[in-house]
Design an enzyme around this catalytic site. Structure first.
Site, PDB file in Angstrom:
ATOM      1  N   LYS A  93     -18.288   6.665 -13.513  1.00  0.00           N
ATOM      2  CA  LYS A  93     -17.740   5.758 -14.524  1.00  0.00           C
ATOM      3  C   LYS A  93     -18.576   5.854 -15.773  1.00  0.00           C
ATOM      4  CE  LYS A  93     -15.058   2.592 -16.128  1.00  0.00           C
ATOM      5  NZ  LYS A  93     -14.841   3.543 -17.267  1.00  0.00           N
ATOM      6  N   LYS A 129     -20.501  10.557 -17.810  1.00  0.00           N
ATOM      7  CA  LYS A 129     -20.250  10.455 -19.249  1.00  0.00           C
ATOM      8  C   LYS A 129     -19.621  11.751 -19.719  1.00  0.00           C
ATOM      9  CE  LYS A 129     -21.168   7.407 -22.556  1.00  0.00           C
ATOM     10  NZ  LYS A 129     -21.449   5.957 -22.467  1.00  0.00           N
ATOM     11  N   GLY A 168     -14.082   4.527 -23.447  1.00  0.00           N
ATOM     12  CA  GLY A 168     -14.483   4.892 -24.806  1.00  0.00           C
ATOM     13  C   GLY A 168     -15.990   4.889 -24.982  1.00  0.00           C
ATOM     14  N   ASP A 169     -16.422   5.381 -26.120  1.00  0.00           N
ATOM     15  CA  ASP A 169     -17.802   5.307 -26.605  1.00  0.00           C
ATOM     16  C   ASP A 169     -17.658   5.601 -28.114  1.00  0.00           C
ATOM     17  OD1 ASP A 169     -20.721   5.214 -25.294  1.00  0.00           O
ATOM     18  OD2 ASP A 169     -20.821   6.623 -26.939  1.00  0.00           O
ATOM     19  N   THR A 213     -18.891  -5.394 -24.841  1.00  0.00           N
ATOM     20  CA  THR A 213     -20.260  -4.884 -25.018  1.00  0.00           C
ATOM     21  C   THR A 213     -21.033  -5.792 -25.976  1.00  0.00           C
ATOM     22  OG1 THR A 213     -19.334  -2.680 -24.718  1.00  0.00           O
ATOM     23  CG2 THR A 213     -21.625  -2.804 -25.429  1.00  0.00           C
ATOM     24  N   ASN A 244     -17.409  -1.027 -32.917  1.00  0.00           N
ATOM     25  CA  ASN A 244     -16.908  -2.041 -31.992  1.00  0.00           C
ATOM     26  C   ASN A 244     -18.012  -2.929 -31.416  1.00  0.00           C
ATOM     27  OD1 ASN A 244     -14.835  -3.234 -30.347  1.00  0.00           O
ATOM     28  ND2 ASN A 244     -15.785  -2.148 -28.637  1.00  0.00           N
TER      29      ASN A 244
END
Ligand code: GLU
Length: 447
Positions: A93, A129, A168-169, A213, A244
Site C-alpha cells: 500500500k 510506492k 496519490g502522492d 494527511t 493537498n
C-alpha cells in the site's frame, strides 16, 4: 552521524552497496537503523533470522517504459516504477508520485518509509510506492490522461485489491486516480474499486481521504503539545508547501484556533500575518491550478520570490512540501525565532542534521512516518468501505482518523519509554513500526 549497533552496521553497508547512488534510500534506511540498536540488543531473534536485512530488500521492483503522445502529436517517453517493499502485514500500500525528480532511489525511500508508517496505523496494510519522472506541470488534462492510461497499461498486471493498492502522492490527486482507475477497469473488465484509494466520492472514494494527511498531522501535533500541557490555540504556525497536505493542515490548524502566517511553493513564499485565507488558497490551487504568487496577488499579501519559508517567525513549523526541504540553516532560523515544535506532513522533509539541531535545542520533533500517517490510514478505511460496499459519513470517518492519530502518538511515546528514549518520537515511531512488521515476518517463515 551517530554510530550504528555492530549488528546493524553491516546491514547499512549492504544497503549502500546493493543500491548505489540512491542517496534518499540510504538516508531513510540509516534513520531507521539508528533507532533499532536497543531492539537488536533486547531481541537477538530479529537479527538471527536476518529480518532487518530482508526488510531492506524490496520484495519486488517493477520498472517500465511509459510512452505517450503530447497535444502536438509528438511521442514522449517516461519511466514508470512500482516498488513492492513488504507485504507481511497486508497488500502493498502506498501512493504514486509524478514528478521530474522521481527515480528508483526516491521510490525506494518512500516505499521503505511506508512499511513503518503503515504498520503504525495498526491497520492491515503492507508497504509500497510507485511513480514516474513525468512532469505534470504545464500539461493539459488530455496529456495527463493519456500518460495515466499508458502508465496503467503496464501497471495493471501488478496490482489488485489483495495484491497492491496504489493511491496519490505529489502530482497525483483525484483526477489522476480517476484516469488510472478508469484504464484499470477497462483493461480488467472489473469494477474493483478496492484496488485504488483516493477515489472520488461517487466512484468508491471515502469521505475525509482528501483532508486526511493534513488533518491527521494537526491532530498529531495537538497531541504532542498536549503532552506538555499546551495546545494550538493562539499559536503562530508556518506550513511549507501549498498542495493537498499543506492546504488541509492549514485548514485544521485554523479550526483549532491557530494562525498560519506563511506557506510556499517551489517559486516563493507568501507571508500573511492575518492568517492564510484557506478558501481562497483552495480556489487558486485546485480551481485554477494556480501558484502561490497568484494567491498572494488575489489576497494582497506579501510574496517573496525565491524566499525561504523557515525564516518566517513561528512557534510551530509543519513541513508539508517534499524531502529534505528543511536543512540546518532553516532549522537554525526556526530555533532562533523560538519555534517549539516541528511536525512533518511530507515524507522525510527534515534532513538528519536539521533534526539533530532541532532536538539539541529542545524543539519537539514529530517524524513524518507517524505524523503524516493519517493519509494512508484513511486509505485503509477507504479499502474497508469498499470491501463492505459501504460509505461512511464525514464525522464518523474523521473521528476514526482522530482516534488512529491519537493511538499512533501514544504508541510512539510508550515505545520510546520502553526502549529507554523517553519523549523521542523518532525512536518510538521506528521501533513500534518495526516490531510489528518484524514479528509478522518471523511468523511467516523465511520468505
Ligand atoms: N502518499 C501518501 C503517503 O505518503 C498516501 C499513501 C496511500 O494513501 O496509500 O502516505
Amino acid at each position: 552521524m551517530p554510530e550504528l549497533h555492530p549488528k546493524l552496521s553491516p546491514v547499512f553497508d549492504e544497503v549502500v552497496a546493493r543500491n548505489p547512488g540512491e542517496a534518499e534510500f540510504h538516508q531513510a534506511a540509516r534513520e531507521v537503523l539508528e533507532s533499532l540498536g536497543p531492539v537488536v540488543s533486547k531481541h537477538p531473534e530479529y537479527a538471527d533470522a536476518e529480518v532487518i536485512r530482508r526488510l531492506c530488500e524490496p520484495e519486488r521492483q517493477v520498472i517500465f517504459r511509459v510512452p505517450w503522445t503530447d497535444d502536438a502529436g509528438r511521442v514522449q517517453l517516461n519511466r514508470g516504477f512500482r516498488v513492492e517493499f513488504n507485504s507481511a502485514l497486508g497488500p502493498y500500500k502506498g501512493g504514486l508520485r509524478f514528478h521530474p525528480s522521481v527515480y528508483l532511489g526516491i521510490v525506494k525511500f518512500l516505499g521503505f518509509e511506508q512499511i513503518f508508517k503503515n504498520s503504525l496505523t495498526g491497520l492491515p496494510i503492507g508497504g509500497g510506492k510507485g511513480g514516474s519522472d513525468f512532469d505534470p506541470k504545464g500539461r493539459s488534462a488530455g496529456e495527463v490522461m493519456r500518460f495515466c492510461q499508458s502508465f496503467m497499461t503496464e501497471l495493471y498486471r501488478h496490482i489488485g485489491e489483495h495484491t497492491d493498492v496504489p493511491a496519490g502522492d505529489t502530482g497525483v490527486g483525484q483526477r489522476e486516480i480517476g484516469y488510472l482507475f478508469g484504464q484499470y477497469k477497462r483493461i480488467t473488465n472489473r469494477y474493483e474499486s478496492g484496488t485504488f484509494t483516493g477515489k472520488g466520492l461517487s466512484w468508491g472514494g471515502s469521505r475525509v481521504r482528501t483532508e486526511a494527511t493534513g488533518y491527521g498531522l494537526v491532530f498529531f501535533a495537538e497531541r504532542v503539545l498536549a503532552a506538555s500541557g499546551e495546545s494550538l490555540e493562539g499559536r503562530s504556525v508556518v506550513v511549507s508547501g501549498s498542495g493537498n497536505v499543506a492546504i488541509h493542515a492549514i485548514e485544521k490548524v485554523q479550526q483549532l484556533g491557530g494562525r498560519v502566517v506563511a506557506c510556499s511553493d517551489s517559486d516563493g513564499v507568501v507571508v500573511d500575518e492575518t492568517g492564510i485565507d484557506v478558501e481562497l488558497l483552495k480556489t487558486v490551487k485546485n480551481g485554477h491550478r494556480g501558484r502561490i504568487v497568484d494567491y498572494a496577488e488575489a489576497r494582497g499579501a506579501r510574496y517573496v520570490r525565491g524566499g525561504d519559508v523557515w525564516t518566517v517567525p513561528c512557534e510551530i513549523a509543519l513541513p508539508c512540501a517534499t524531502q529534505n526541504e528543511l536543512r540546518t540553516e532553516g532549522a537554525a532560523s526556526l530555533v532562533r525565532n523560538g519555534c517549539v515544535l516541528v511536525a512533518e506532513g511530507a515524507n522525510m522533509p527534515t534532513s538528519p542534521d536539521a533534526i539533530r539541531l532541532l532536538r539539541d535545542n529542545g524543539v519537539a520533533f514529530a517524524p513524518g512516518k507517524a505524523a503524516n500517517a493519517g493519509g494512508v490510514a484513511t486509505s485503509a478505511l477507504e479499502m474497508q468501505q469498499n470491501a463492505s460496499r459501504d460509505s461512511w459519513g464525514f464525522e464518523h470517518t474523521e473521528e476514526r482518523l482522530a482516534e488512529i492519530m491519537a493511538s499512533i502518538h501514544d504508541r510512539c511515546l510508550a515505545t520510546a519509554d520502553e526502549y529507554g528514549s523517553p519523549g523521542d518520537y523518532v525512536a518510538g515511531a521506528n521501533i513500534a513500526g518495526f516490531t510489528k512488521v518484524a514479528d509478522a515476518m518471523l511468523a511467516l517463515g523465511v520468505i
